[in-house]
Write an enzyme that holds these catalytic residues in place. Structure first.
Site, PDB file in Angstrom:
ATOM      1  N   GLN A  22       0.802  -1.224   0.000  1.00 55.64           N
ATOM      2  CA  GLN A  22       0.000   0.000   0.000  1.00 55.64           C
ATOM      3  C   GLN A  22       0.832   1.270   0.000  1.00 55.64           C
ATOM      4  O   GLN A  22       0.320   2.339  -0.396  1.00 55.64           O
ATOM      5  CB  GLN A  22      -0.936  -0.019   1.214  1.00 55.64           C
ATOM      6  CG  GLN A  22      -1.974  -1.119   1.128  1.00 55.64           C
ATOM      7  CD  GLN A  22      -2.934  -1.083   2.278  1.00 55.64           C
ATOM      8  OE1 GLN A  22      -2.717  -1.734   3.310  1.00 55.64           O
ATOM      9  NE2 GLN A  22      -4.001  -0.335   2.138  1.00 55.64           N
ATOM     10  N   ARG A  79       3.587  -0.314  13.112  1.00 56.06           N
ATOM     11  CA  ARG A  79       3.275  -1.626  12.548  1.00 56.06           C
ATOM     12  C   ARG A  79       3.369  -1.525  11.032  1.00 56.06           C
ATOM     13  O   ARG A  79       2.699  -0.690  10.422  1.00 56.06           O
ATOM     14  CB  ARG A  79       1.865  -2.064  12.966  1.00 56.06           C
ATOM     15  CG  ARG A  79       1.406  -3.335  12.295  1.00 56.06           C
ATOM     16  CD  ARG A  79      -0.001  -3.757  12.739  1.00 56.06           C
ATOM     17  NE  ARG A  79      -0.425  -4.926  11.970  1.00 56.06           N
ATOM     18  CZ  ARG A  79      -1.452  -4.930  11.128  1.00 56.06           C
ATOM     19  NH1 ARG A  79      -2.164  -3.825  10.925  1.00 56.06           N
ATOM     20  NH2 ARG A  79      -1.768  -6.019  10.447  1.00 56.06           N
ATOM     21  N   HIS A 123       0.900  -9.342   4.512  1.00 52.61           N
ATOM     22  CA  HIS A 123      -0.231  -8.400   4.366  1.00 52.61           C
ATOM     23  C   HIS A 123      -0.611  -8.384   2.892  1.00 52.61           C
ATOM     24  O   HIS A 123      -0.603  -7.354   2.223  1.00 52.61           O
ATOM     25  CB  HIS A 123       0.160  -7.001   4.864  1.00 52.61           C
ATOM     26  CG  HIS A 123      -1.017  -6.117   5.185  1.00 52.61           C
ATOM     27  ND1 HIS A 123      -1.172  -5.467   6.403  1.00 52.61           N
ATOM     28  CD2 HIS A 123      -2.084  -5.759   4.444  1.00 52.61           C
ATOM     29  CE1 HIS A 123      -2.293  -4.754   6.381  1.00 52.61           C
ATOM     30  NE2 HIS A 123      -2.865  -4.909   5.214  1.00 52.61           N
ATOM     31  N   ASN A 167      -2.052 -10.837   8.312  1.00 48.84           N
ATOM     32  CA  ASN A 167      -3.035  -9.769   8.448  1.00 48.84           C
ATOM     33  C   ASN A 167      -4.345 -10.245   7.816  1.00 48.84           C
ATOM     34  O   ASN A 167      -4.399 -10.505   6.617  1.00 48.84           O
ATOM     35  CB  ASN A 167      -2.570  -8.505   7.720  1.00 48.84           C
ATOM     36  CG  ASN A 167      -3.591  -7.390   7.842  1.00 48.84           C
ATOM     37  OD1 ASN A 167      -3.752  -6.800   8.900  1.00 48.84           O
ATOM     38  ND2 ASN A 167      -4.316  -7.127   6.769  1.00 48.84           N
ATOM     39  N   TRP A 394      -4.962   3.157  11.882  1.00 47.50           N
ATOM     40  CA  TRP A 394      -4.817   2.925  10.444  1.00 47.50           C
ATOM     41  C   TRP A 394      -5.282   4.174   9.724  1.00 47.50           C
ATOM     42  O   TRP A 394      -6.461   4.534   9.830  1.00 47.50           O
ATOM     43  CB  TRP A 394      -5.659   1.721   9.974  1.00 47.50           C
ATOM     44  CG  TRP A 394      -5.414   1.485   8.512  1.00 47.50           C
ATOM     45  CD1 TRP A 394      -6.121   2.000   7.459  1.00 47.50           C
ATOM     46  CD2 TRP A 394      -4.318   0.740   7.949  1.00 47.50           C
ATOM     47  NE1 TRP A 394      -5.557   1.620   6.281  1.00 47.50           N
ATOM     48  CE2 TRP A 394      -4.443   0.856   6.532  1.00 47.50           C
ATOM     49  CE3 TRP A 394      -3.261  -0.005   8.477  1.00 47.50           C
ATOM     50  CZ2 TRP A 394      -3.541   0.234   5.676  1.00 47.50           C
ATOM     51  CZ3 TRP A 394      -2.369  -0.599   7.618  1.00 47.50           C
ATOM     52  CH2 TRP A 394      -2.524  -0.491   6.232  1.00 47.50           C
ATOM     53  N   GLU A 401      -5.563   1.880  -1.420  1.00 42.57           N
ATOM     54  CA  GLU A 401      -6.653   1.229  -0.691  1.00 42.57           C
ATOM     55  C   GLU A 401      -7.253   0.102  -1.508  1.00 42.57           C
ATOM     56  O   GLU A 401      -8.458   0.060  -1.807  1.00 42.57           O
ATOM     57  CB  GLU A 401      -7.703   2.258  -0.289  1.00 42.57           C
ATOM     58  CG  GLU A 401      -8.903   1.691   0.443  1.00 42.57           C
ATOM     59  CD  GLU A 401      -8.539   0.725   1.565  1.00 42.57           C
ATOM     60  OE1 GLU A 401      -7.559   0.984   2.287  1.00 42.57           O
ATOM     61  OE2 GLU A 401      -9.219  -0.317   1.695  1.00 42.57           O
ATOM     62  N   TRP A 402      -6.361  -0.849  -1.891  1.00 45.44           N
ATOM     63  CA  TRP A 402      -6.774  -2.080  -2.554  1.00 45.44           C
ATOM     64  C   TRP A 402      -7.692  -1.862  -3.746  1.00 45.44           C
ATOM     65  O   TRP A 402      -7.325  -1.070  -4.650  1.00 45.44           O
ATOM     66  CB  TRP A 402      -7.317  -3.061  -1.503  1.00 45.44           C
ATOM     67  CG  TRP A 402      -6.361  -3.249  -0.366  1.00 45.44           C
ATOM     68  CD1 TRP A 402      -6.525  -2.876   0.937  1.00 45.44           C
ATOM     69  CD2 TRP A 402      -5.048  -3.826  -0.420  1.00 45.44           C
ATOM     70  NE1 TRP A 402      -5.417  -3.186   1.691  1.00 45.44           N
ATOM     71  CE2 TRP A 402      -4.490  -3.775   0.886  1.00 45.44           C
ATOM     72  CE3 TRP A 402      -4.263  -4.400  -1.443  1.00 45.44           C
ATOM     73  CZ2 TRP A 402      -3.219  -4.250   1.181  1.00 45.44           C
ATOM     74  CZ3 TRP A 402      -2.995  -4.862  -1.148  1.00 45.44           C
ATOM     75  CH2 TRP A 402      -2.498  -4.804   0.150  1.00 45.44           C
TER      76      TRP A 402
HETATM   77  N1  LIG Z   1     -16.815  -6.626   1.509  1.00 45.18           N
HETATM   78  N2  LIG Z   1     -16.294  -6.180   2.435  1.00 45.18           N
HETATM   79  N3  LIG Z   1     -15.736  -5.835   3.235  1.00 45.18           N
HETATM   80  C1  LIG Z   1     -15.352  -5.230   4.382  1.00 45.18           C
HETATM   81  C2  LIG Z   1     -13.933  -5.585   4.559  1.00 45.18           C
HETATM   82  C3  LIG Z   1     -13.474  -5.091   5.872  1.00 45.18           C
HETATM   83  C4  LIG Z   1     -12.158  -5.642   6.051  1.00 45.18           C
HETATM   84  N4  LIG Z   1     -11.134  -4.756   5.463  1.00 45.18           N
HETATM   85  C5  LIG Z   1     -10.230  -4.369   6.255  1.00 45.18           C
HETATM   86  O1  LIG Z   1     -10.278  -4.661   7.414  1.00 45.18           O
HETATM   87  C6  LIG Z   1      -9.054  -3.602   5.700  1.00 45.18           C
HETATM   88  C7  LIG Z   1      -7.872  -3.639   6.522  1.00 45.18           C
HETATM   89  C8  LIG Z   1      -6.530  -3.908   5.857  1.00 45.18           C
HETATM   90  O2  LIG Z   1      -5.629  -4.510   6.772  1.00 45.18           O
HETATM   91  C9  LIG Z   1      -5.879  -2.615   5.333  1.00 45.18           C
HETATM   92  O3  LIG Z   1      -4.827  -2.969   4.454  1.00 45.18           O
HETATM   93  C10 LIG Z   1      -6.924  -1.753   4.642  1.00 45.18           C
HETATM   94  O4  LIG Z   1      -6.314  -0.631   4.036  1.00 45.18           O
HETATM   95  C11 LIG Z   1      -7.914  -1.307   5.717  1.00 45.18           C
HETATM   96  C12 LIG Z   1      -8.943  -0.319   5.155  1.00 45.18           C
HETATM   97  O5  LIG Z   1      -9.783  -0.981   4.227  1.00 45.18           O
HETATM   98  C13 LIG Z   1      -8.602  -2.480   6.361  1.00 45.18           C
END
Ligand SMILES: N=[N+]=NCCCCNC(=O)[C@@H]1[C@H]2[C@H](O)[C@@H](O)[C@H](O)[C@@H](CO)[C@@H]12
Length: 441
Positions: A22, A79, A123, A167, A394, A401-402
């Site tokens: 990321q 982290r 991750h 993660n 976070w 953001e994926w």
């Molecule tokens: N369908 N649906 N879904 C809901 C999914 C919720 C779970 N996503 C997370 O917890 C990700 C965690 C991740 O570690 C981080 O890499 C991400 O940037 C954050 C923010 O998105 C959070």
């Protein structure tokens, strides 16, 4: 008296968190080879803004400035995750010393600034070469992960305060292989449950290898947990909420903390999709851990009849309900239902459509409110006797953001991706003041 750091135990750990894919960029530098996310980004339509991780926050080259930022805010822990594609670029076999060197320097840089390094070993950036051989659906990948974990820990040793194996196994398995929103983007429940099982196995195999190194570092895992609330008290809603809790939370908590899959969900899934659990797998997976990391963002409001949340409900830019009470409820429930090691909130934070104002600042008041309310909920849990030992915001930086690319901003520091300029947001300035404990007179 407004919420203050002094309400928390004096040794409560305050940190911030990121992840390699990321923020790092440098996707083709110093021996790194493609991960499944590089591949996923190249598939049209997978990422909402068509972006990728080639540059991201250019943290690979700007890491010293970023560590200075962490130090300037008075945070005492950071982290971050290690990119397997930098360490063993083809997944197994040859070690890339340049990759290890980067994280070696990073760890020393943190220690030099009085910041504790906390490592996540995985991750989501699996070497593509392993995906070509089945990825996490292939049980062999669990063994490859243990080898990789041992290489990292042998180099970084107990300069690292904690190692988390994974993660969010729920995201790696269900979100990525059943729902299909994340890499590799499959929609196959049997595959997803095989992935989940091999992650549990890999966690156990890696724990054994790390324990053998006799490190003083804490060893654990990070789970995203979403407490499920029935929309009404009727039977259908309560049953639906129990199912959501089982599939989203207990399917991952129970193998790690109880050495078994939850029976109700095992029956619910049915034989066609259940994983192949070999003798010894769950004993390995449920070895004692020193900490459990909990990533909390929101709750699940579960209605069998399509009931929705009321008018006036607050949401973040991700469309996730702002529900701070869910954090306390979740932690209290964990404390009630499981034999817990130390708990850390390893991720909590919010995306908002932040902009740099005329005055050059980012006035992200909603994020400050979000953090304040979740800190209070965390304190409620501590005061209820939950063994909560720390909290990581976070995220340090706006980042990739994926599936949403760079369109969602979670950082307490704003990143202008055109110039890579960092701007400390108001929420970070609030956090800095929250952490500044007046020295006793
Ligand atoms: N369908 N649906 N879904 C809901 C999914 C919720 C779970 N996503 C997370 O917890 C990700 C965690 C991740 O570690 C981080 O890499 C991400 O940037 C954050 C923010 O998105 C959070």
């Amino acid at each position: 008296m407004p919420l203050s750091r002094q309400h928390f135990p004096s040794n409560f750990l305050w940190g911030t968190a990121t992840a390699s894919f990321q923020i790092e960029g440098a996707a083709h530098e110093d021996g790194r080879l493609p991960s499944i996310w590089d591949t996923f980004c190249a598939e049209p339509g997978r990422i909402s803004d068509g972006s990728n991780g080639d540059v991201a926050c250019d943290h690979y080259h700007r890491w010293e400035q970023d560590l200075d930022l962490i130090q300037s805010l008075g945070l005492s822990a950071y982290r971050f995750s290690i990119a397997w594609p930098r360490i063993i670029p083809t997944g197994t076999g040859a070690i890339n010393e340049a990759g290890l060197d980067f994280y070696d320097r990073l760890v020393d840089g943190l220690i030099a600034r009085g910041i504790q390094p906390h490592v996540t070993l995985y991750h989501w950036d699996l070497p593509q070469t392993l995906q070509d051989r089945g990825g996490w659906e292939n049980r062999d990948t669990a063994y490859a992960f243990a080898d990789y974990a041992a290489v990292v820990a042998a180099r970084l040793g107990d300069r690292v305060k904690s190692y988390a194996t994974f993660n969010e196994p729920w995201c790696v398995s269900i979100l990525s292989n059943e729902i299909g929103h994340h890499a590799p983007g499959k929609q196959d429940r049997k595959a997803a449950l095989a992935v989940a099982h091999h992650l549990h196995l890999a966690h156990g195999l890696a724990l054994s290898r790390l324990r053998a190194l006799n490190l003083t570092s804490q060893l654990g895992i990070v789970l995203n947990l979403t407490p499920a609330y029935p929309a009404t008290d009727n039977e259908a809603d309560r049953t639906a909420a129990t199912l959501a809790d089982g599939k989203g939370n207990r399917w991952f908590l129970d193998p790690i903390l109880k050495g078994q899959y939850p029976h109700d969900i095992w029956e619910h899934y049915g034989a066609e999709v259940l994983p192949n659990v070999l003798p010894g797998d769950l004993e390995l997976a449920s070895q004692p851990i020193d900490f459990l990391g909990v990533n909390y963002y929101s709750r699940a409001f579960v209605s069998a009849g399509g009931k929705t949340l009321p008018e006036g409900t607050e949401y973040t830019d991700m469309g996730w309900e702002v529900y701070p009470e869910g954090l306390r409820d979740l932690l209290v429930r964990l404390h009630r239902d499981y034999q817990l090691p130390d708990l850390y909130i390893t991720e909590n934070g919010a995306a908002y459509p932040d902009v740099v104002s005329e005055d050059g600042q980012v006035h992200d008041g909603e994020r400050t409110q979000y953090l304040q309310r979740h800190f209070q909920s965390a304190l409620d849990a501590v005061q209820a006797g939950v063994p909560l030992k720390g909290y990581f915001v976070w995220s340090l930086l706006d980042n990739f953001e994926w599936a949403f690319g760079y369109s969602k901003r979670f950082g307490i520091v704003h990143v202008d991706y055109a110039t890579q300029k960092r701007t400390v947001k108001d929420s970070a300035l609030w956090l800095r003041d929250f952490l500044r404990v007046p020295t006793p007179a």
